[in-house]
Design a protein around this motif. Structure first.
Motif, short mmCIF file in Angstrom:
data_model
loop_
_atom_site.label_atom_id
_atom_site.label_comp_id
_atom_site.label_asym_id
_atom_site.label_seq_id
_atom_site.Cartn_x
_atom_site.Cartn_y
_atom_site.Cartn_z
N VAL A 133 0.47 3.90 -3.03
CA VAL A 133 0.02 5.27 -2.79
C VAL A 133 1.04 6.27 -3.33
O VAL A 133 0.69 7.25 -4.00
CB VAL A 133 -0.24 5.50 -1.29
N ARG A 190 -0.78 1.03 -10.37
CA ARG A 190 -0.95 -0.36 -9.94
C ARG A 190 -0.55 -1.32 -11.04
O ARG A 190 0.10 -2.36 -10.78
CB ARG A 190 -2.40 -0.61 -9.52
N ILE A 241 -6.59 1.74 -2.61
CA ILE A 241 -5.58 2.79 -2.76
C ILE A 241 -6.24 4.16 -2.73
O ILE A 241 -5.75 5.09 -2.08
CB ILE A 241 -4.80 2.59 -4.07
N MET A 278 0.82 -1.21 0.00
CA MET A 278 0.00 0.00 0.00
C MET A 278 0.85 1.26 0.00
O MET A 278 0.58 2.21 -0.74
CB MET A 278 -0.94 -0.01 1.22
#
Length: 880
Positions: A585, A650, A633, A581
């Motif tokens: 991000v 991603r 996200i 994550m």
């Protein structure tokens, strides 16, 4: 009673009815367009109620034929009827009396699927929350409990089976061409648990012997020809009954338990006493048409509805504000059941993913509400992730705080004390407080305060003193209607992992902690450990012990240490997920700004190593490899969200992982079980890992050949849909993808549930052009707009499961949903309102998308007369 459109119902206004219902006898003469209902209700005036008090029954879209008092027609001047109620005056002051109400209704034209309706030739009811008022005039509220006797009359060629709640009294010929069946439920119940089913159905039968030796007849009714697909549901039912006896001491209480599967149903299933009605997608399964996820859902939902027999039926809720008392508690019970049937860690990871994907955004947006709301306009809109999923988490925290033994004592006391009651959250918590001797007043705030608490965590290691300090600080942001929040009791399970991977077991000072749990009850607390042999790594919120956001600056090395050594499998996954994550991000923000994306070399290595680690169960590895979804996200970023940038970032990370691990993924993709299909957890885990590996290998190779070969070779629905999704999502428009779609549709042309998967996979294909494909699919000759499953498969999957397609920069996705919601609302308001909630996070997007989303919402508001369901959602979404 609903007296005006937009009326606000308030918890503080609760009062019992003026009259007490002792029993109700119902007679139905079923007819597609003119069903006759005779309701005979025995009542008496509640003590202290004024002599001139009127009896007010609820009603909705009914034709009143006549009303009688003790067998005599009531003077027309003594009763009034309008669209929402029947009011009767001049009733006896003391002795019980009988009110007989004759009504007519049309099951065929009941497109709301609430009350009594007809689907594919089968009469069916759905009465929760306020559907019984669409059958007859009555007190349609959960605190009015009565004993029901039901007689059903129907044409022999129209309804082979005539079913209702309770035990079977008998059946026979009623008159020429018609037959009847009679049922009696000895357990007082509220009207929302009433059920009736009539139709020509197939039947699967079995028996279960309870712990006291009573034999219970088990019957599952399905459409003819689908009997062979009900075997797993029957097996899950029997396992549920046995588990509830062993874990909670709850024995089934009727002679018969019946379950009916229908194709047109607004919900997943309904726990009507002794006669559960199910959406057929949660009953029917075989390897050719059902995925591993379908089997797991069937197991969980069969259990959930059965467990309601005690947590919801024998003990129901006093009013709809207490909805979480039955739903959150029963979700907790079905989660515990599934954890015992499958991998507990993998099951818990799936629960956390679901909670964060659905409930956390609800808590952070305009639809936020407490687990027990204090006001509502339309109760149908409160069957939410907050009531169900967060409600379950609250029960789970009670167990964490009290421990297993005191939790069981509290549950036993609750069952003993409130059997036959319509109860409240206060009643529930009082049982645990009494059984454990613990004060739960502060903890009760979890039921009354909306929002997801945040806990900041900091640590301090003193090498010289061999001491370690953990400082926790809680905060809770304002939510609609709640600007000021009180301090919560947050139980945070923890572990201290030493450099060698072992765990430090010393007890801390500075606050309440025990059994590996910090009890955060103040704004800020520090817990101190002494005699720690080496610098530990803190594993916090183990098992996701509290539904909170953790803010903690932990290094990548510390997260990797947790991922390798934590004794808690959920925490190992959380550490991996946190690393992923953080990177996602960061790169999403760079992609939004048009900047170069950094490599994900370290993340790729740890995930590939995890994939190759044969000491880990396959299902866990599959979960570890599943990167946070684009919606996850977006939630983490919080504001100024650009879905295209998130998707780009991603995809770049996926590509890097895939390339780094191609050799590993190529091997794992071929490791799916061979031989006959089994839905067992071990085989399902192997298929999950093989499918995830296939997706990564296909990304690395940038060719659809491997996925198409897997599609062609598949011998079960899990493998087939895994391959089909890869083809459609990674290689859209390719010859291989289009050929696979055509082959799938041809093979399953007559199977509605399989075709729902075909629609959903296409609806979730990423990209701004998906809305055009959805538009085309809506016009397909076999697309049934009246079927909730089909609408959820296409419109629901598109709006809730396709961030780039639905949130296209031109607003096409928003306009499509707005148009469909307006159309659906005319016939099925519940479905329309639930589809609309996909737009709950519209204010978190970047300004252009916000503007387009708001325009779509305003177009719904201005479309004309809206149902209370949709009107309530729109009002809250557009509120400043």
């Amino acid at each position: 009673m609903r007296t005006e459109t937009g009326q606000v119902y308030k918890l503080k206004d609760y009062k019992p009815t003026d009259f007490v219902v002792e029993r109700i006898d119902l007679t139905f003469e079923l007819d597609p367009s003119e069903t006759k209902v005779v309701s005979r209700v025995i009542l008496h005036r509640r003590e202290g109620v004024a002599a001139d008090a009127a009896l007010v029954f609820d009603g909705d879209e009914l034709t009143l034929d006549s009303v009688q008092l003790d067998g005599n027609d009531i003077d027309p001047s003594l009763f009034d009827v309008d669209e929402e109620s029947l009011t009767i005056r001049g009733l006896p002051e003391s002795a019980p009396f009988e009110i007989t109400v004759n009504t007519t209704l049309s099951p065929d034209t009941n497109t709301k699927l609430m009350g009594l309706y007809r689907t594919n030739g089968v009469y069916c009811t759905q009465c929760e929350a306020e559907g019984f008022r669409r059958i007859t005039y009555f007190y349609d509220r959960p605190d009015v409990l009565a004993v029901y006797t039901v007689t059903i009359i129907a044409a022999k060629d129209d309804a082979k089976y005539l079913l209702s709640n309770g035990n079977f009294l008998g059946s026979g010929n009623y008159d020429e061409g018609r037959h009847f069946a009679a049922w009696f439920d000895p357990h007082p119940k509220p009207s929302y648990l009433f059920a009736l089913v009539g139709g020509d159905l197939g039947l699967v039968e079995d028996t279960f012997t309870t712990m006291s030796g009573k034999e219970v007849a088990l019957k599952i009714y399905v459409e003819h020809g689908k009997e062979g697909r009900a075997g797993y549901a029957m097996d899950a039912l029997k396992r549920s009954m046995k588990w509830d006896e062993e874990v909670f001491g709850r024995e089934y209480d009727l002679d018969i338990f019946q379950l009916v599967a229908v194709s047109d149903f607004n919900m997943g299933a309904m726990e009507n006493k002794g006669l559960n009605v199910f959406n057929d997608k949660y009953v029917l399964a075989d390897p050719e048409t059902a995925t591993d996820a379908d089997y797991a859902n069937i197991e969980a939902i069969i259990a959930h509805e059965y467990f309601h027999n005690w947590t919801g039926n024998r003990i129901t809720c006093r009013d709809w504000f207490q909805l979480c008392l039955k739903e959150g508690l029963t979700v907790y019970r079905d989660h515990a059941f599934s954890a015992d049937q499958r991998s507990a860690a993998v099951k818990r990871i799936a629960e956390i993913r679901l909670l964060k994907a659905h409930q956390f955004p609800e808590d952070a947006g305009p639809l936020a509400h407490p687990v027990r709301p204090e006001t509502y306009k339309e109760i149908n809109n409160f069957y939410t992730a907050t009531v169900y999923e967060k409600g379950s988490e609250v029960v789970r925290m009670i167990r964490t705080i009290l421990g297993a033994d005191d939790f069981r004592k509290g549950m036993d006391l609750y069952f003993e004390r409130h059997d036959g009651d319509a109860s409240t959250i206060e009643d529930f918590l009082a049982c645990f407080a009494e059984a454990s001797g613990r004060d739960l007043k502060q903890f009760a705030l979890w039921y009354s305060q909306a929002g997801t608490p945040s806990v900041s965590v900091s640590t301090d290691w003193n090498e010289a003193a061999k001491s370690f300090k953990v400082t926790l600080e809680q905060s809770l942001a304002p939510t609609p209607g709640q600007s000021r929040k009180a301090l919560m009791h947050i139980p945070l399970a923890y572990g201290l992992i030493l450099p060698d991977g072992s765990e430090f077991n010393g007890q801390p000072q500075g606050g309440e902690a025990g059994n590996g749990v910090f009890h955060l009850t103040k704004r800020k607390q520090t817990f101190s450990f002494t005699d720690v042999p080496g610098r530990p790594v803190l594993s916090i919120n183990r098992g996701f012990s509290a539904p909170v956001n953790i803010a903690m600056e932990q290094s990548a090395d510390d997260l990797a240490h947790i991922a390798r050594h934590d004794s808690d499998g959920v925490s190992r996954w959380q550490a991996l997920n946190e690393q992923a994550m953080r990177h996602l991000v960061a790169v999403s923000k760079l992609a939004r700004d048009g900047r170069k994306l950094p490599a994900a070399k370290e993340l790729a290595k740890i995930l590939v190593d995890t994939a190759a680690d044969e000491s880990l169960e396959p299902a866990f590895r599959a979960q570890a490899l599943a990167l946070p979804a684009e919606s996850d996200i977006a939630r983490e970023i919080g504001s100024n969200i650009d879905p295209d940038a998130i998707h780009t970032a991603r995809e770049a990370v996926l590509s890097e992982i895939a390339t780094a691990g191609l050799a590993v993924f190529s091997k794992l993709a071929d490791r799916a079980p061979t031989g006959p299909y089994s839905p067992a957890a071990e085989d399902a885990g192997l298929r999950a890992l093989a499918g995830t590996a296939l997706a990564y290998a296909s990304i690395a190779e940038a060719e659809p050949v491997r996925a198409k070969a897997a599609f062609d070779a598949s011998n079960n629905m899990t493998a087939m849909t895994q391959a089909l999704q890869i083809l459609v999502h990674q290689f859209p428009g390719s010859d291989e993808a289009e050929a696979a779609l055509a082959a799938f549709k041809s093979r399953f042309a007559g199977d509605a549930l399989a075709l729902d998967k075909w629609y959903a996979i296409q609806a979730m294909a990423p990209g701004a052009g998906t809305s055009a494909r959805v538009e085309a699919l809506l016009e397909s000759p076999d697309f049934d707009r009246k079927n909730p499953n089909r609408m959820r498969a296409l419109i629901g999957s598109f709006s809730a499961g396709n961030p780039t397609g639905f949130n296209a920069p031109d607003g096409a996705g928003y306009r499509l949903l707005a148009r469909e919601v307006i159309d659906i609302d005319k016939r099925n308001p519940q479905l329309a309102a639930r589809l609309l909630t996909a737009m709950r996070s519209w204010r978190s997007f970047e300004p252009r998308r916000q503007k387009l989303a708001r325009q779509a919402l305003v177009s719904i508001r201005e479309a004309g007369k809206l149902s209370p369901d949709v009107g309530d959602i729109i009002e809250r979404m557009l509120a400043d």
